[in-house]
Scaffold this active site. Sequence first.
Site, PDB file in Angstrom:
ATOM      1  N   THR A  95     -11.731   4.243  -7.531  1.00  0.00           N
ATOM      2  CA  THR A  95     -11.773   4.076  -8.980  1.00  0.00           C
ATOM      3  C   THR A  95     -12.253   2.667  -9.289  1.00  0.00           C
ATOM      4  OG1 THR A  95      -9.985   5.663  -9.348  1.00  0.00           O
ATOM      5  CG2 THR A  95     -10.458   4.118 -11.125  1.00  0.00           C
ATOM      6  N   LYS A 170     -13.197   8.696 -15.172  1.00  0.00           N
ATOM      7  CA  LYS A 170     -11.928   8.393 -14.515  1.00  0.00           C
ATOM      8  C   LYS A 170     -11.151   7.331 -15.272  1.00  0.00           C
ATOM      9  CE  LYS A 170      -8.582   8.229 -11.626  1.00  0.00           C
ATOM     10  NZ  LYS A 170      -8.645   7.674 -10.268  1.00  0.00           N
ATOM     11  N   LYS A 238      -4.820  -2.058 -13.126  1.00  0.00           N
ATOM     12  CA  LYS A 238      -6.244  -2.343 -12.906  1.00  0.00           C
ATOM     13  C   LYS A 238      -7.116  -1.380 -13.688  1.00  0.00           C
ATOM     14  CE  LYS A 238      -8.099  -0.350  -9.594  1.00  0.00           C
ATOM     15  NZ  LYS A 238      -8.805   0.937  -9.329  1.00  0.00           N
TER      16      LYS A 238
END
Length: 293
Positions: A95, A170, A238
């Site tokens: 990701t 995502k 994150k």
Amino acid sequence: MEVGFLGLGIMGKAMSINLLKNGFKVTVWNRTLSKCEELVEHGASIGETPAAVIKKCKYTIAMLSDPAAALSVVFDKGGVLEEICSGKGYIDMSTVDADTSTQIREAISKKGGYFLEAPVFGSKKPAEDGQLVILTAGEKALYEEAAPAFDVMGKKSFYLGEVGNGAKMKLVVNMIMGSMMNAFSEGLVLAGRSGLNQQTLLDVLDLGAIANQMFKLKGLTMIQGSYPPAFPLKHQQKDMRLALALGDENAVSMPVAAAANEVFKKARSLGYGDNDFSAVHEVVSLKDGSGGA
């Protein structure tokens, strides 16, 4: 089908074991090589460097922690670029942000290789069960060739077009998930402080329009104050940060996500980064009120 696999964290380990169990020949690499030993017991081979894995395998998958790790594996000494060439495919399932994916794609393409980004939606248990949702973008031919591997690792794969679209999808999904987890934590704490039974709240939620697997899977452990890492909180934060940056790029106001991100940051500062992302509940629970969004 022989594949390489770079990165054996919570997700990468489960995904590579699934490939091995389903008849794939897998050569693995991890920055901490000792993590490869369990995979050898399942039949994997070890590559000493990412370049060594690329040299051996026609297709190589990477599942890394963040953009810095994804770039390091490609560009550093002993990295992917040293051996990627015409006829070899590189699939990054980490990701990351769209810019990172684009940078990797451009470098792979210049060496003659072909590239697919394929971040996944799902955490430890779906990875172990081969029930991930795979969000791909890039070379359509590589998507089609990798379909047997995707069928083993996931329950559904989507092809979203040009590189960057998988990363963006995502980040949007994880931004929604992180915002929901904050609201869910606030609801649990509010119920408890109001004198309501928290388990009854879970039962009520499960019967209504907002019932979902996340509440069902995480609710009881959150009440118990247990947060074994299926998706580490530091990675959720994150992803919130990267999603907010995407919002900035597109002039989208995201006050709910921004507030949720602050709570995840607070949780990291309190030492919960390696716990499951549901540990944000501990911050919301702080009685001095300092953790609220």
